[in-house]
Design an enzyme around this catalytic site. Structure first.
Site, PDB file in Angstrom:
ATOM      1  CG  ASP A 119      42.808  39.335  35.898  1.00 50.34           C
ATOM      2  OD1 ASP A 119      42.646  39.431  36.995  1.00 50.34           O
ATOM      3  OD2 ASP A 119      43.433  40.145  35.083  1.00 50.34           O
ATOM      4  CG  HIS A 145      38.609  40.077  40.146  1.00 53.51           C
ATOM      5  ND1 HIS A 145      39.076  41.248  40.513  1.00 53.51           N
ATOM      6  CD2 HIS A 145      39.711  39.545  39.296  1.00 53.51           C
ATOM      7  CE1 HIS A 145      40.335  41.536  40.585  1.00 53.51           C
ATOM      8  NE2 HIS A 145      40.881  40.329  39.878  1.00 53.51           N
ATOM      9  CE1 TYR A 210      48.230  48.389  36.307  1.00 55.70           C
ATOM     10  CE2 TYR A 210      48.263  46.224  37.609  1.00 55.70           C
ATOM     11  CZ  TYR A 210      48.353  47.400  37.546  1.00 55.70           C
ATOM     12  OH  TYR A 210      48.479  48.397  38.808  1.00 55.70           O
ATOM     13  CE  LYS A 336      27.853  66.568  28.100  1.00 57.55           C
ATOM     14  NZ  LYS A 336      28.768  66.162  27.028  1.00 57.55           N
TER      15      LYS A 336
END
Length: 659
Positions: A119, A145, A210, A336
């Site tokens: 990561d 990534h 995770y 919203k």
């Protein structure tokens, strides 16, 4: 710097085959809230003690979910430590329990490094960066990534005088990507690529960590035992397999993944803040050139969650709009959620085509412009007469955000257990897929779903946008489920659904029991009138077995409905209408409000009302003062004339005191 001054990374650890040395060791132990103490040797510690890895302290693991769960403050730093520990533990377990595999010290070191560095390339707010911001401003760029992790890994070695052989560097990068084809050496062990990034079934130490870490951070109790799964693993035919006794543990892991995505990672408020951050970064891009930092590891090094503070602290007038959006996050004046609906897996493409900001806005404007002729159709359209024309004309596509999110157990709409091989203590050298009746017949009939959700950037237009959304929803026809969905198909296709025939003329929802008796009563195998032979794969059997045996009912109407059975009701081949969400319905004139977080227009209206009320009170006070003076004059005249006596004077006195 000259190569002779560089340190060979893998040589920093002591040789495992050498005689053990008594006394102090070079192992450092990191205290972790999930895995307790994490022991790492000099090789791993040399990577940890670099600016490239320490950067991960400034990137939240859960991104914007931290704004909803204050306890979820953990960072990518500790997650990577946990993944490295689990990768090292799993590799060592395979090495020691199966010496015939020939796993070397170099293999374990490279797998651990891959877990530690997988990561390195995460950007601000983790997946907000690579899955939302970069695609929005650079839609043509194919970037993830993991690409940045490889770039940062190269910079880590180069800038910290660490060296790896070319084949070892390529091996680590291939382990991070889960792709053996990226290796220079073609004799690397295939099963090692299933430890950090498992492309076969998704069961890897990244997911192990995770799920455990995120559950712990939000204080969600879990019955998962990662240690048991690690020590249950065994390599058979170059594939990591698990003991059949742990099949339910593995499904629980997959189900927890689905639950975390549905409740935590895609929480409505967390996603609203994600959209606000993306909007702020997009408006700041022309002034800050954030995306240009992608290709430069020196600039990417400082690209963390702190970019929010960097924008807020800037005095550049070009950042005023971005700063205004970030301030809304600080004061909780958020975008919203207007409406949402959940659909079967196969509807994703149709939803993306039908629901767009333009289609929602056009639907509302059509209703508004024709409200005079359509108002008899519903109370909502009739109420459009009370909608301010300025608001109706102001509504534009940029006020609307449409989100189509796929949620699943890890392998799309397919049963994740269908991709895992198991062994037993009686056959420890044979790995096979498990049949549904080897695990459970109560598994779900579908393993994925699609959530359609709509947000508004302007809360005062809430009711108008919902009315347009529901008009598009009313005209949307759910496409029929694919006719054939074999277990070997891509995850976009679901498990096989077979049309089951019942001895009844009424339509039966297979997931809803009869209203008059439990589903288990008088249950019999379904009758088949066709002679065509149908072969069920394991995944298909799981799907059908999850439905249970349909009841054989005559002379009785089956009532009840199950929205979770939409997938089966569309298997007939006919398009199906979709109902509105009764839990989110509001009036077209509705505007979400808060006593402390109101829009400028709401504040102006409130101030005008307060001013009017103050004037009314002043006028009433003036009127009351005039009445009081008149009463005083009358009482004085009575006293001077001496009239009224005691009986008549008392009421006058009481009346005066009241006034």
């Amino acid at each position: 710097m000259a190569s002779h001054s560089r340190k060979m990374l893998l040589d920093l650890d002591d040789c495992w085959t050498a005689e053990p040395i008594e006394g102090p060791t070079s192992v450092r132990r990191f205290k972790d809230s999930v895995h307790d103490y994490l022991p790492f040797g000099p090789t791993i510690c040399a990577i940890i003690d670099t600016p490239q890895f320490q950067r991960l302290r400034d990137i939240k693991q859960l991104g914007t979910s931290y704004y909803v769960w204050p306890g979820a403050s953990h960072n990518r730093f500790e997650h990577c430590l946990g993944v490295a520990y689990l990768a090292q533990t799993l590799a060592m377990h395979l090495k020691e329990s199966q010496p015939s595999l020939g796993i070397s010290q170099r293999d374990v070191q490279c797998v651990t490094i891959a877990g530690l560095c997988h990561d390195l390339g995460h950007g601000p707010w983790s997946h907000v960066w690579d899955s939302m911001f970069i695609p929005s401003i650079m839609p043509e760029k194919k970037w993830c990534h993991e690409d940045a992790s490889n770039m940062m890994f190269d910079a880590l070695l180069e800038e910290n005088d660490l060296e790896l052989k070319k084949e070892d560097t390529a091996f680590v990068k291939a382990l991070i990507m889960g792709d053996p084809n990226l290796c220079i050496r073609k004799d690397e062990k295939p099963y090692l690529f299933q430890i950090v990034a498992n492309k076969r079934n998704g069961l890897d130490v990244d997911k192990f960590d995770y799920i455990a870490r995120d559950s712990h951070a939000i204080d969600q109790k879990s019955n998962l035992s990662l240690t048991r799964l690690i020590y249950s693993s065994r390599v058979i035919d170059n594939e990591i397999c698990y003991d059949i006794k742990d099949a339910n543990q593995i499904f629980e892991l997959c189900h927890t993944r689905m639950s975390l995505h549905k409740r935590i990672y895609t929480h409505k408020t967390a996603k609203a803040i994600e959209y606000m951050i993306v909007d702020a970064l997009t408006k700041a891009e022309p002034a800050m050139h954030i995306a240009n930092r992608l290709e430069d590891p020196k600039e990417y090094l400082h690209l963390t969650d702190h970019i929010m503070t960097e924008i807020e602290a800037s005095k550049d007038p070009r950042l005023v709009e971005a700063q205004a959006i970030l301030r809304r996050i600080r004061v909780r004046d958020l975008y919203k959620v207007v409406d949402y609906k959940v659909f079967p897996w196969h509807c994703a493409d149709a939803l993306k085509k039908s629901f767009t900001p333009e289609s929602v806005v056009n639907a509302f404007k059509n209703l508004y412009h024709n409200r005079g002729t359509l108002k008899h159709l519903s109370d909502d359209i009739h109420e459009l007469e009370h909608v301010e024309e300025d608001d109706a004309n102001a509504l534009a596509p940029e006020h609307v955000i449409i989100e189509v999110t796929k949620l699943h157990h890890g392998m799309g709409n397919l049963n994740p257990l269908g991709f895992v091989k198991f062994y037993s203590k009686h056959n420890p050298k044979q790995g096979v897929e498990a049949n549904p009746d080897d695990v459970s017949v109560t598994l779900p009939s579908a393993f994925g779903e699609v959530k359609l959700r709509m947000y508004t950037r302007e809360p005062r237009l809430f009711g108008l946008i919902q009315l347009g959304f529901r008009d598009v929803l009313r005209r949307f026809k759910m496409p029929p489920a694919p006719a054939s969905r074999e277990a070997t198909a891509e995850p976009e296709d679901g498990p096989v659904d077979l049309p089951l025939e019942l001895e009844t003329d009424e339509a039966v929802d297979l997931l809803t029991p009869p209203a008059e008796s439990p589903a288990s009563s008088s249950a019999k195998p379904p009758a088949r009138t066709t002679s065509r032979k149908t072969t069920l794969s394991r995944a298909a059997t799981t799907s059908v077995s999850g439905l249970g045996s349909p009841p054989k009912v005559k002379g009785r109407t089956l009532s009840g409905r199950s929205k979770s059975a939409m997938l089966d009701r569309t298997a007939s081949g006919a398009a199906m209408e979709v109902g509105e969400n009764v839990f989110t319905k509001v009036r077209p004139t509705y505007t979400p409000s808060s006593p402390t977080k109101r829009t400028k227009r709401e504040r102006e209206r409130a101030e005008a009302r307060a001013k009017d009320n103050k004037e009314d009170e002043a006028e009433a006070a003036r009127d009351a003062g005039g009445v009081a003076k008149e009463l005083d004059l009358d009482l004085d005249l009575d006293a001077e004339s001496g009239g009224g006596g005691e009986e008549e004077g008392s009421p006058r006195g009481r009346k005066r005191s009241k006034v």
